[in-house]
Design a protein around this motif. Structure first.
Motif, PDB file in Angstrom:
ATOM      1  N   TRP A   1       0.852  -1.208   0.000  1.00 53.56           N
ATOM      2  CA  TRP A   1       0.000   0.000   0.000  1.00 53.56           C
ATOM      3  C   TRP A   1       0.883   1.253   0.000  1.00 53.56           C
ATOM      4  O   TRP A   1       0.672   2.187  -0.772  1.00 53.56           O
ATOM      5  N   LYS A   2       1.888   1.254   0.881  1.00 57.08           N
ATOM      6  CA  LYS A   2       2.742   2.445   0.989  1.00 57.08           C
ATOM      7  C   LYS A   2       3.513   2.695  -0.311  1.00 57.08           C
ATOM      8  O   LYS A   2       3.761   3.828  -0.682  1.00 57.08           O
ATOM      9  N   GLN A   3       3.888   1.581  -0.987  1.00 54.10           N
ATOM     10  CA  GLN A   3       4.613   1.759  -2.261  1.00 54.10           C
ATOM     11  C   GLN A   3       3.697   2.265  -3.364  1.00 54.10           C
ATOM     12  O   GLN A   3       4.055   3.174  -4.093  1.00 54.10           O
TER      13      GLN A   3
ATOM     14  N   LEU B   1       0.641   3.612  -3.111  1.00 53.78           N
ATOM     15  CA  LEU B   1      -0.185   4.785  -2.785  1.00 53.78           C
ATOM     16  C   LEU B   1       0.571   5.679  -1.792  1.00 53.78           C
ATOM     17  O   LEU B   1       0.121   5.902  -0.666  1.00 53.78           O
ATOM     18  N   PRO B   2       1.728   6.202  -2.214  1.00 50.33           N
ATOM     19  CA  PRO B   2       2.573   6.927  -1.257  1.00 50.33           C
ATOM     20  C   PRO B   2       1.903   8.160  -0.650  1.00 50.33           C
ATOM     21  O   PRO B   2       2.230   8.561   0.451  1.00 50.33           O
ATOM     22  N   GLU B   3       0.966   8.742  -1.383  1.00 44.76           N
ATOM     23  CA  GLU B   3       0.331   9.978  -0.896  1.00 44.76           C
ATOM     24  C   GLU B   3      -0.886   9.705  -0.016  1.00 44.76           C
ATOM     25  O   GLU B   3      -1.455  10.613   0.578  1.00 44.76           O
ATOM     26  N   CYS B   4      -1.301   8.447   0.010  1.00 47.63           N
ATOM     27  CA  CYS B   4      -2.617   8.119   0.564  1.00 47.63           C
ATOM     28  C   CYS B   4      -2.531   7.791   2.051  1.00 47.63           C
ATOM     29  O   CYS B   4      -1.542   7.229   2.522  1.00 47.63           O
ATOM     30  N   LYS B   5      -3.575   8.124   2.794  1.00 47.89           N
ATOM     31  CA  LYS B   5      -3.583   7.733   4.201  1.00 47.89           C
ATOM     32  C   LYS B   5      -3.582   6.209   4.311  1.00 47.89           C
ATOM     33  O   LYS B   5      -4.061   5.517   3.394  1.00 47.89           O
ATOM     34  N   GLU B   6      -3.025   5.709   5.418  1.00 46.19           N
ATOM     35  CA  GLU B   6      -2.908   4.251   5.552  1.00 46.19           C
ATOM     36  C   GLU B   6      -4.140   3.660   6.226  1.00 46.19           C
ATOM     37  O   GLU B   6      -4.757   4.328   7.063  1.00 46.19           O
ATOM     38  N   PRO B   7      -4.458   2.402   5.914  1.00 46.70           N
ATOM     39  CA  PRO B   7      -5.604   1.772   6.572  1.00 46.70           C
ATOM     40  C   PRO B   7      -5.378   1.679   8.078  1.00 46.70           C
ATOM     41  O   PRO B   7      -4.247   1.491   8.524  1.00 46.70           O
TER      42      PRO B   7
END
Ligand code: SAM
Length: 430
Positions: A390-392, A394-400
């Motif tokens: 997810w971090k790779q 969607l680097p800009e996105c808030k994490e679950p």
């Protein structure tokens, strides 16, 4: 029609749904067919009343001390829609098509309901038999999660990057108040409106007809990205159904490589052909279970994506009737299906390839427990952290917020504003 007539119609439809076990869409359609004078605004208002009554069925029953469809609809109008008992009585008086006026007892129950705060499963509008699972999944947040699953869902669109881009589409869709989604780079959202308001019919838009966008919940878009499907790869979408995830995977791959779209039920695959055409996707081979087996794909796939059959508890916002129809038997059948699908689909992953398991359920039995048991049964597979992926991607996105020890992720309406989706990523040891 005035509100009185709409209330009367909603009571009739909800009674059909609850006493004759008719699917809600069918009951609404039949009501429309036999009441041709009703305009589209009326049908929307009646549908909204019925769906909202179903969304809050348990909390309304607890607050009103009544299980009847009539009280559920009156409660929706007076309490959920905030018209109050005065608004309700005005609706009765203004319309000769209104239902029987509310009795004194009904008015007192509706008045008293304002101060009654249900607890546990009723507060969360979750079936009582599932409350333990909800608490297992969410602990102290179980009530809030249930309540979020009882709200109205937005309309989410996925921009088809093979044909369009988000900026261009946002301009085209400005008349329906579409805005960029908060989490996915290719998402567009139209937020849900309250009461009798109508949502836009996005399938009538030029952009839909031309394949510039697909209807797809943002959570579904996000978990599709966790497959990290790349141009040129060999991918098996093992539970392809109508092709929602297939189309998202094809866009991630830039239409390059090969996706095999398979489903055990050939009828479920039927819509995929038109959708592929409209979206301009030509990297998909549809594998009809009646005429093909998948033997030649064994051990050869870079990615096997399992969008598993599940109870759909994560999509209760969109299908509130399914919440009350779900049975223990249906849950145990889905658990069996999931084991069968995992054990069968994993054979197609090449050494070093990926296996992605997704459900639109929030129940731990269908999610974390299912993957733990799979990894115990299949020692040639190991877990990767979906959170790290997810971090790779969607680097800009808030994490679950819900991430288990393995790194599997669970998205929910309360935490992410999406439908409920679970995703786990595994790899076949090389
Ligand atoms: C969640 S739905 C798929 C939705 C679809 N991927 C989409 O995005 O539109 C799950 C699908 O799994 C299929 N299914 C159930 N058991 C299966 C099995 N043993 N093998 C393959 N597919 C199966 C069902 O027919 C159903 O279409």
């Amino acid at each position: 029609m005035k509100d009185g007539g709409r209330l009367s119609a909603a009571i009739e439809v909800l009674t059909e749904v609850e006493t004759r076990h008719r699917p809600v869409q069918m009951a609404l359609r039949d009501w429309g067919t036999s009441h041709r004078f009703a305009g589209s605004g009326d049908r929307t208002a009646i549908g909204n009343l019925v769906f909202d009554a179903l969304r809050h069925r348990a909390s309304l029953s607890a607050r009103l001390s009544s299980d009847t469809p009539r009280m559920a609809v009156l409660g929706t109008y007076a309490l959920t829609w905030r018209n109050g008992t005065e608004g309700l009585q005005a609706a009765f008086e203004a319309d000769s098509h209104a239902p029987e006026p509310a009795t004194e007892d009904e008015i007192s129950a509706l008045t008293a309901a304002a101060d009654i705060v249900p607890e546990g499963a009723a507060a969360a509008d979750v079936p009582a038999w599932l409350w333990e699972s909800f608490q297992g999944a969410f602990g102290e947040k179980a009530e809030a999660e249930g309540q979020a699953l009882a709200t109205r869902a937005p309309i989410d669109l996925r921009v088809n990057t093979l044909k369009s881009d988000r900026e261009k589409l946002l301009k085209k869709l400005s008349h329906i108040n579409a805005s960029a989604s908060a989490l996915t780079p290719t998402g567009i959202r139209v937020v849900a409106k309250p009461g009798a308001a109508r949502m836009p019919h996005v399938q009538a838009e030029e952009g839909y007809q031309k394949g510039w966008f697909e209807l797809q919940d943002e959570g579904s878009q996000l978990v599709s990205l966790l497959g990290q499907a790349k141009p040129g790869q060999q991918v098996l979408d093992f539970c392809a159904g109508g092709g929602g995830k297939t189309l998202a995977l094809a866009a991630s791959m830039g239409n390059k490589g090969q996706i095999f779209a398979y489903d055990a039920e050939r009828l479920r695959l039927a819509p995929i052909h038109d959708r592929l055409k409209r979206a301009g996707v030509h990297s998909v081979q549809v594998k009809d279970p009646a005429t093909t087996d998948l033997k030649e794909l064994e051990g050869a796939m870079d990615l096997v994506f399992i969008d598993a059959p599940c109870t759909g508890t994560g999509v209760w916002r969109r299908r509130p009737d399914s919440k009350w129809k779900l049975s223990e038997k249906a849950l145990s059948d889905r658990l069996e299906d999931q084991i069968a699908v995992l054990d069968r689909a994993c054979k197609y992953v090449r050494p070093g390839g990926r296996l992605v398991y997704v459900t639109c359920s929030v129940l731990p039995q269908e999610n974390t427990d299912q993957i733990t048991a799979f990894l115990e049964r299949n020692s040639e597979f190991e877990a990767l952290s979906a959170l790290e992926i997810w971090k790779q991607v969607l680097p800009e996105c808030k994490e679950p917020e819900y991430v288990n020890e393995r790194g599997d992720v669970l998205l929910t309406p309360a935490t992410m504003g999406t439908d409920g989706f679970f995703a786990a990523v595994m790899t076949r040891k090389a």
